[in-house]
Design a protein around this motif. Structure first.
Motif, PDB file in Angstrom:
ATOM      1  N   ILE A   1      69.299  15.253  60.550  1.00  0.00           N
ATOM      2  CA  ILE A   1      68.013  14.573  60.301  1.00  0.00           C
ATOM      3  C   ILE A   1      68.115  13.110  60.688  1.00  0.00           C
ATOM      4  CG2 ILE A   1      66.454  13.735  58.490  1.00  0.00           C
ATOM      5  CD1 ILE A   1      66.477  16.407  57.216  1.00  0.00           C
TER       6      ILE A   1
ATOM      7  N   LYS B   1      70.548   7.876  52.142  1.00  0.00           N
ATOM      8  CA  LYS B   1      71.816   8.337  51.587  1.00  0.00           C
ATOM      9  C   LYS B   1      71.886   9.852  51.471  1.00  0.00           C
ATOM     10  CE  LYS B   1      73.358   6.289  47.847  1.00  0.00           C
ATOM     11  NZ  LYS B   1      73.338   5.607  46.515  1.00  0.00           N
ATOM     12  N   PHE B   2      70.735  10.479  51.430  1.00  0.00           N
ATOM     13  CA  PHE B   2      70.718  11.912  51.152  1.00  0.00           C
ATOM     14  C   PHE B   2      70.320  12.758  52.363  1.00  0.00           C
ATOM     15  CE2 PHE B   2      69.377   9.805  47.059  1.00  0.00           C
ATOM     16  CZ  PHE B   2      70.649   9.820  46.503  1.00  0.00           C
ATOM     17  N   LEU B   3      70.161  12.131  53.498  1.00  0.00           N
ATOM     18  CA  LEU B   3      69.728  12.893  54.668  1.00  0.00           C
ATOM     19  C   LEU B   3      70.926  13.486  55.407  1.00  0.00           C
ATOM     20  CD1 LEU B   3      67.025  10.485  56.176  1.00  0.00           C
ATOM     21  CD2 LEU B   3      66.688  12.417  54.609  1.00  0.00           C
TER      22      LEU B   3
ATOM     23  N   GLY C   1      76.298  20.096  51.378  1.00  0.00           N
ATOM     24  CA  GLY C   1      75.817  19.431  50.163  1.00  0.00           C
ATOM     25  C   GLY C   1      74.383  18.949  50.220  1.00  0.00           C
ATOM     26  N   TYR C   2      73.684  19.191  51.308  1.00  0.00           N
ATOM     27  CA  TYR C   2      72.323  18.643  51.433  1.00  0.00           C
ATOM     28  C   TYR C   2      71.253  19.643  50.988  1.00  0.00           C
ATOM     29  CZ  TYR C   2      74.553  14.888  53.991  1.00  0.00           C
ATOM     30  OH  TYR C   2      75.337  13.841  54.320  1.00  0.00           O
TER      31      TYR C   2
ATOM     32  N   PRO D   1      64.538   3.562  43.190  1.00  0.00           N
ATOM     33  CA  PRO D   1      65.347   4.751  43.484  1.00  0.00           C
ATOM     34  C   PRO D   1      66.324   4.454  44.615  1.00  0.00           C
ATOM     35  CG  PRO D   1      63.210   4.926  44.531  1.00  0.00           C
ATOM     36  CD  PRO D   1      63.181   3.659  43.741  1.00  0.00           C
ATOM     37  N   PRO D   2      67.352   5.268  44.745  1.00  0.00           N
ATOM     38  CA  PRO D   2      68.254   5.087  45.881  1.00  0.00           C
ATOM     39  C   PRO D   2      67.477   5.297  47.184  1.00  0.00           C
ATOM     40  CG  PRO D   2      69.049   6.826  44.387  1.00  0.00           C
ATOM     41  CD  PRO D   2      67.706   6.425  43.911  1.00  0.00           C
ATOM     42  N   HIS D   3      67.948   4.648  48.230  1.00  0.00           N
ATOM     43  CA  HIS D   3      67.289   4.839  49.518  1.00  0.00           C
ATOM     44  C   HIS D   3      67.534   6.275  49.981  1.00  0.00           C
ATOM     45  CE1 HIS D   3      66.077   4.265  53.690  1.00  0.00           C
ATOM     46  NE2 HIS D   3      65.479   3.155  53.276  1.00  0.00           N
ATOM     47  N   TYR D   4      66.477   6.902  50.450  1.00  0.00           N
ATOM     48  CA  TYR D   4      66.564   8.317  50.856  1.00  0.00           C
ATOM     49  C   TYR D   4      67.603   8.563  51.940  1.00  0.00           C
ATOM     50  CZ  TYR D   4      63.478   6.329  54.409  1.00  0.00           C
ATOM     51  OH  TYR D   4      62.963   5.542  55.390  1.00  0.00           O
TER      52      TYR D   4
END
Ligand code: SRM
Ligand code: SRM
Ligand code: SRM
Ligand code: SRM
Ligand code: SF4
Ligand code: SF4
Ligand code: SF4
Ligand code: SF4
Ligand code: SF4
Ligand code: SF4
Ligand code: SF4
Ligand code: SF4
Lengths: 356, 395, 356, 395
Positions: free
Chosen positions: C23, C17-19, C80-81, C12-15
């Protein structure tokens, strides 16, 4: 000399024949009791009548001579009435209060040991040992004597947080109360039985022998017309030996005893509890098993120092946790402590909360 | 004849404060060669750390299949006095009460025919006479039975029932434990003496949850006295306990398992609906508290020693049954039904508890006509694997 | 249309990227949190930075359209998070405090349900049901909807003594958390499977099929070249069906659901607990399983009325005793409640102390 | 094409307050025949109270053995849109964090090749795409994998690891749950994608004993954060809790399982030696109490659902292991050793917990080089039946 005529199925004599008059009169009508000393108590009936009990230690294995001596005392002070307890102590039943002190005095003079009532150690439930049983892999009476010589003050004087019930069993058949005792000794084997093929063939029923093994370690051995044992599966329970004596489980050099703790019978406060393994093994060291005695003293001392009033050994341990028990007693935790028998699921820890 | 053996190891066990079983054996050995040979063989065991007894053969008295444990020595030449050394189990009177006269009579006969060694009592409850020969068994039986002392159980039979002292000397006895024990013993005489069961069957009777005869742990059928209704409180006595140094809050209220008590410094309140009748408060404050007035027994079943699938503590079968009638009719019928179900279904050497584990509680409950009630379980099953019978669908 | 080039084993993509930046900055340095409303909370970092979370109920089975709608909101208010919780709720992550109220307002306007934080009911862990699984003997999403329509106030507003975790599983495989839930529904069969001999012979490996049965109820049937089932032993677990589909366990008229209660996952206060059987059976009554819903409401109400603050359902029941649970809820105790499976020894009552 | 079916029963489930999955299916069905046929077949199930799905066949993408659950309908003529209706499991990012952009991209592709229906998320943790055809699998894989979205696990393989939100948003995370989860997922890519184990193997990671991902109940390997040393107390905050109406004595002190706390009305004392780190006090007083400073993880093993010998909760294997290095070397080695032992010894379809039940804890402990410690048990064994190995005699 001719014998009297036998009777069958008469059962035991009715207990009423043996009850002192004060009991007959107040049967079912007792109001309360008071513990007077560690070895004496009085029961008071609703009528106000009193019955004094003097409890005397017994090795359980008694000669007829000693029994007669006790009978003498019963006759002198108790109108001949006495009883035994469920833990094999002798109870002298005094109806006449004025006879209590003289009885106690004579008992002391004759070196009888008085005690066992209240929050202390009473007699040790035990089994036959080398005195009488073919299955014994330690001696029971000898262990009891060795342990109680050290702990007798907890019978005669000292108090503990609550009763501490001791027991000894000379094999895993446990003809006593080891599985539900505060502290107990049970004899264990540690080696796979040795098979005498010739006699197995002669004396044993092979299918029964195979079926006797709880771990299915026994297989038929068609070559020898006997059986063979899978070493990895055998847990040395000796059940095969019970069913088929030529499968010899005895191994004097490697047999010995384990110590279990925390059992309890009554339903007071907490449910009855099984005893759990504290120390998996000590070599037999007759006549006094010094290491076993020391280990028990240690456990008892730690209990006495840490438990709350009225807490039994098992209740104390469960309150502080077994990890704490091992820490406080300094007992080594081994592979043997981890259940891989029927209660494994239930005894492995299923929580992230525990003490280090 | 006595003192045939040097017993340095055993002599060690005459030292110390606790009464010595070695002294007892020596006392008997003074006049009895069997006892002296017991001493010799025992010293040998202590020296070599092993037993020398052989498996028991089948010995007994005519018409009986039980009551005697055959025991032979593996070194009969070395210890001829114990070559045969059977135990003779006398069924004790309920509650272990005796008169000196009765005991003397038993001892006199034993000195004549046996080793002079006894166990008062065996773990099951019998008055155990330790060591006699096959030859003497009939004589012993004639002497004892004629005087009203019958044999106890052994083998695959009803075993000698046993009980606590109960109403004879205990203020908490909710049932007449001794009467029940005696009744059961008499009722099952045939089953006691002629082994016809799959395995042993033990009955023990305690008057309350203190369980002074360990019924819950050592009997296939455990009968334990209890009550319904409110614990009787004498508030004046409560105050006396408080006054005499008992920390009622800590020792009683906080140790009550159901937390159903409260103490306001002078009087004690119990929410009896929540009380589990565990006996703690009553036992520790006997002058102030007494069991409720409606007496009866809880019936539990199945306890035993660990061989071979692990030890068991008895399970609640019937939470409450009245037991105050004189002939204990309901209790006897229940016992018979339990035994019948076990006898019909058990394999050889399968105890009641083991059978229940194999079959489940349901068939036993159905056999005795007892409905399922939550009191029978600590908690309901966890896994959703359960059986349905046609009866369940009919409902 | 040509496809992009496939990659394998990239994971999976590294988390990271979505933080959200707040955070990233405060990762591992959170200090405390506060629950603001049943559906909003703030986490405060050692740096003083704040992160606001708005939790939104989800049916878990989501259309791409709904996910896009939620994405719109995330973009509008959260840069967007967003994230999902381990119980399948949606969490909108607000870094800018001023956007919190407008987000909540828009969510409410659009009829999203906000809640589930703190001592209340959160989303229901559940499984596929008739929507997708071949093994389902009830529908999972349907049950969840029926139950939560009645209990949604415990998500949005009402408090309970502690969190109450609900779950639904559509067969005993329990692809969820039924075995450790406060209150859960599990689908059960009640009839011995029906064997299609011809297809068993064709499609199944007989030894595997026999071995699949935990109660050894399955025997080979040489006549039919298939197997036969010993009715008395079968406990309808369906494992044979999983291994060999022509052994049909489904029986629409007699399948249904059971309710289990008292499970718990965290180690707080008491060990994690398995759920235990409360009600052995309800017929499937789609679309709303009214009896099941009522039963759960009843259990929940009794819990809410009787438990102490912070007590989970299982903790409350263990404090008062299961006999009390059955009394208070009025649930009938049946033969099915008594364990005759692996935990029998441990669950039968071994004490003279219990409540009537 | 949408609205092909009358769905009176399902329509009922659009009423009520809780968000409706039926509404979701209908939303998808507007533009997607697969979703519409799902609706139709589901209505049929609701009408007839039975499912119509067949056992899954083996389908997947080239070079992988897992990640796709094959699903066929038993009535393909009646519901052609779901004749093939496989699930495509996308391995979620640790902690279930997304950006709107990323989710949109996933959804766009899914609309193109699948039913438009999803589960966010599946019970194991995957982003589940519900319903596609065999034909579309390779395309889906090319689209997703090229964008960095790999498949999750299925079958007898490592399953998609999962974790709580951990240090990303939680003040109690003693370990970096998301980093560990991501590390394990990447480390076991081959094991995830090419089933070669005896059965499934699940890893879950929670930052503390609250266990917000249910690791202890639903993972063969449960990694749960904890600490050593004293709980950090801020007494000023304690006073604030007391001041704001919390009954600290009742809610905290008396609910502490080890009774190791006391509160004198203004300050709180903890006997940390006795604390079991259960998290209760910290969770309820988060501003006042914080975990101790030396962080690490407890490793538990074996939990699973009830099929077939009953559900299991994980058992403590290693009470404390450091897990703060970046590459988690010790943790990874431990995990590999556990898996190796299981892989070497398990029968097909035997989970780790089941294997331990068969073999005992000892061989596993020996395989990982962990000594026996009391933390591994709630209590020691009860029955005196235990094994000895030659090693034990050598000691
Ligand atoms: C005499 C005897 C009954 C008999 O028929 O022989 C007996 C007699 C009494 N028991 Fe007992 N118990 C007797 C064996 C037992 C047993 C059985 C055993 O040990 O094998 C138990 C269960 C032990 C266990 O739970 O493991 C037993 C658990 C109790 C208890 C519960 C103690 C506790 O708090 O756990 C009490 C109540 C108490 O002590 O407060 C009790 C209380 C009593 C009282 C006070 C009852 C009374 O009011 O008369 C009696 C005197 C107490 C004493 O000895 O301290 N008796 N008592 C037994 C004496 C054995 C001995 O020689 O020491
Ligand atoms: C004498 C006595 C021990 C004692 O020193 O007091 C005893 C002695 C024997 N027991 Fe026992 N048991 C004695 C009470 C018990 C008890 C305690 C009880 O009854 O309360 C138990 C545990 C409770 C139970 O029944 O489970 C007990 C559990 C066993 C067992 C294991 C049975 C089981 O199902 O687990 C055996 C093995 C067997 O039956 O094959 C056994 C077998 C034996 C045998 C017959 C040995 C054998 O394998 O053939 C022993 C004969 C010894 C001898 O030669 O003197 N004995 N046995 C007890 C009987 C005396 C009496 O009648 O009063
Ligand atoms: C968001 C989430 C983690 C995630 O990675 O997604 C989460 C987040 C938090 N949990 Fe949790 N828990 C989450 C699933 C769980 C689970 C797992 C489950 O339910 O399957 C559990 C175990 C439940 C059980 O024991 O059965 C769980 C047991 C707890 C507890 C323990 C409650 C108790 O006293 O038994 C706490 C502490 C508390 O509430 O005081 C807690 C506390 C918290 C805190 C306060 C932690 C923090 O400081 O941020 C978070 C918000 C609390 C809340 O929602 O009330 N969280 N929490 C999960 C939200 C699920 C949801 O949508 O509702
Ligand atoms: C999709 C999912 C349920 C859901 O609605 O979320 C699921 C669905 C299935 N599970 Fe599961 N399991 C799912 C999570 C679980 C969990 C929960 C977990 O992983 O945390 C469990 C309980 C934990 C465990 O592993 O024990 C679980 C325990 C089972 C079992 C019983 C395994 C056991 O050892 O007890 C089976 C039976 C089997 O493997 O043959 C099973 C089998 C199945 C199969 C493959 C049916 C079968 O027999 O072949 C289901 C496919 C359904 C379908 O067609 O869509 N599923 N399954 C979950 C996976 C989604 C994902 O990847 O995120
Ligand atoms: S415990 Fe074993 S060795 Fe001891 S008397 Fe009983 S059966 Fe014999
Ligand atoms: S000692 Fe016990 S485990 Fe070993 S072979 Fe004999 S019966 Fe089996
Ligand atoms: S069991 Fe109860 S009734 Fe019997 S002696 Fe003990 S305390 Fe008294
Ligand atoms: S008998 Fe036990 S449960 Fe009942 S009030 Fe007394 S201590 Fe509490
Ligand atoms: S619980 Fe059973 S029926 Fe439901 S999804 Fe899991 S395997 Fe399928
Ligand atoms: S349903 Fe389960 S118990 Fe019944 S035959 Fe199949 S595998 Fe065996
Ligand atoms: S498990 Fe602990 S660290 Fe993880 S989210 Fe829950 S409370 Fe926080
Ligand atoms: S973490 Fe748990 S055990 Fe430790 S002090 Fe807090 S409540 Fe007590």
């Amino acid at each position: 000399m001719s014998l009297p005529e036998r009777q069958t199925d008469v059962g035991p004599p009715h207990y009423e024949k043996f009850l002192p008059p004060v009991i007959k009169k107040n049967y079912g009508k007792w109001k309360y009791h008071e513990v007077l000393t560690p070895g004496t108590m009085v029961h008071v009936a609703e009528s106000g009548d009193e019955l004094y009990t003097v409890r005397v230690a017994s090795p359980r294995l008694l000669s007829t001579e000693t029994i007669r001596e006790v009978c003498d005392l019963a006759e002198k002070y108790c109108d001949g009435y006495l009883r035994f307890t469920t833990r094999n102590n002798i109870e002298l039943l005094v109806s006449d209060k004025s006879k209590l002190d003289p009885l106690v005095a004579e008992l002391k003079e004759k070196k009888y040991m008085i005690g066992g009532i209240g929050p202390r150690i009473s007699n040790v439930i035990h089994t036959q040992g080398w005195v009488h049983c073919h299955g014994a892999c330690t001696d029971a009476s000898g262990l009891v004597k060795a342990v109680m010589d050290e702990l007798h003050e907890y019978f005669t004087t000292k108090e503990l947080p609550n009763k501490v019930r001791l027991a000894v069993a000379c094999c895993v058949n446990m003809c006593g109360a080891v599985h539900v005792s505060d502290i107990a000794i049970v004899a264990v084997h540690r080696k796979v039985p040795v098979i005498d093929d010739v006699n197995v063939g002669k004396q044993c029923e092979i299918p029964t022998t195979i079926a006797s093994c709880p771990t299915s370690a026994i297989r038929p051995n068609p070559k020898t017309k006997s059986v063979s044992i899978n070493d990895d599966k055998c847990m040395y329970c000796g059940n095969c030996f019970t069913v088929c004596p030529p499968i010899n489980i005895h191994n004097p050099e490697e047999d010995g005893v384990a110590i279990v703790v925390g059992g309890k019978i009554g339903s007071l406060r907490t449910d009855p509890k099984f005893s759990k393994l504290a120390i998996p093994f000590f070599y037999n060291e007759p006549p006094r098993w010094p290491k076993v005695v020391d280990a028990i003293k240690n456990i008892l001392n730690v209990y006495a120092a840490n438990a709350r009033k009225h807490e039994r050994v098992g209740e104390w341990i469960e309150r502080v946790g077994w990890e704490e028990f091992f820490k406080l007693t300094g007992i080594e935790f081994t592979f043997q402590h981890i259940d891989d028998f029927t209660f494994m699921r239930d005894t492995l820890r299923t929580s992230a909360a525990f003490k280090y | 004849m006595a003192g045939k053996y040097k017993t340095p190891m055993l002599d060690e066990l005459e030292k110390g404060e606790w009464p010595s079983f070695i002294t007892e054996i020596k006392k008997a050995a003074k006049n009895n060669q069997m006892a002296d040979d017991e001493l010799g063989q025992l010293e040998k065991s202590f020296q070599t750390k092993r037993g020398y007894w052989k498996h028991g053969g089948i010995v007994g008295v005519l018409g009986y299949g039980s009551g005697v444990i055959g025991r032979y020595h593996s070194l009969p030449e070395e210890f001829p006095g114990v070559a045969q050394f059977h135990t003779y189990r006398i069924n004790q009177p309920s509650g272990f009460f005796y008169t000196a006269a009765a005991l003397r009579e038993i001892m006199d006969i034993w000195d004549k025919y046996g080793s002079g060694l006894t166990n008062l009592h065996g773990s099951t409850g019998d008055l155990v006479l330790l060591g006699t020969t096959t030859e003497n068994l009939e004589a012993l039986f004639a002497e004892y039975s004629s005087r009203g002392w019958d044999l106890g159980g052994s083998g695959s039979a009803m075993r000698t029932p046993s009980c606590c002292v109960g109403q004879a000397r205990c203020e908490w006895a909710n049932i007449d434990a001794m009467a029940i024990c005696n009744h059961m013993t008499q009722h099952f005489q045939d089953e006691l003496h002629r082994p016809a069961f799959p395995y042993k069957f033990k009955i023990k009777v305690s008057g309350c949850a203190c369980d002074c005869v360990a019924a819950i742990a050592r009997a296939d059928l455990s009968i334990i006295g209890t009550w319904k209704g409110d614990i009787q409180i004498d508030q004046a006595e409560v105050k006396k306990y408080a006054g005499s140094g008992m920390d009622i809050q800590k020792e009683i209220v906080e140790m009550c398992p159901t937390a159903c008590m409260s103490f306001d410094g002078s009087s004690l309140t119990i929410n009896n609906e929540q009380c589990s009748r565990c006996m703690h408060c009553i036992a520790k404050m006997t002058k102030a508290l007494r069991p409720g007035k409606e007496k009866g027994a809880s019936i539990l079943v199945g306890s035993k020693a660990p061989i071979v699938v692990g030890s068991l503590i008895s399970w609640v079968l019937v939470p409450f049954i009245k037991a105050d009638d004189d002939d204990f009719a309901a209790l006897t019928e229940l016992t018979e039904n339990i035994i019948e179900w076990w006898d019909d279904n058990a394999k050889p050497r399968e105890r009641l508890g083991e059978l229940i584990e194999v079959k489940g509680m349901r068939p036993l409950l159905e056999a005795i006509g007892m409905p399922p009630v939550p009191q029978q379980v600590k908690e309901p099953r966890k896994d959703p694997f359960f059986f349905w019978s046609e009866d369940d669908f009919a409902k």
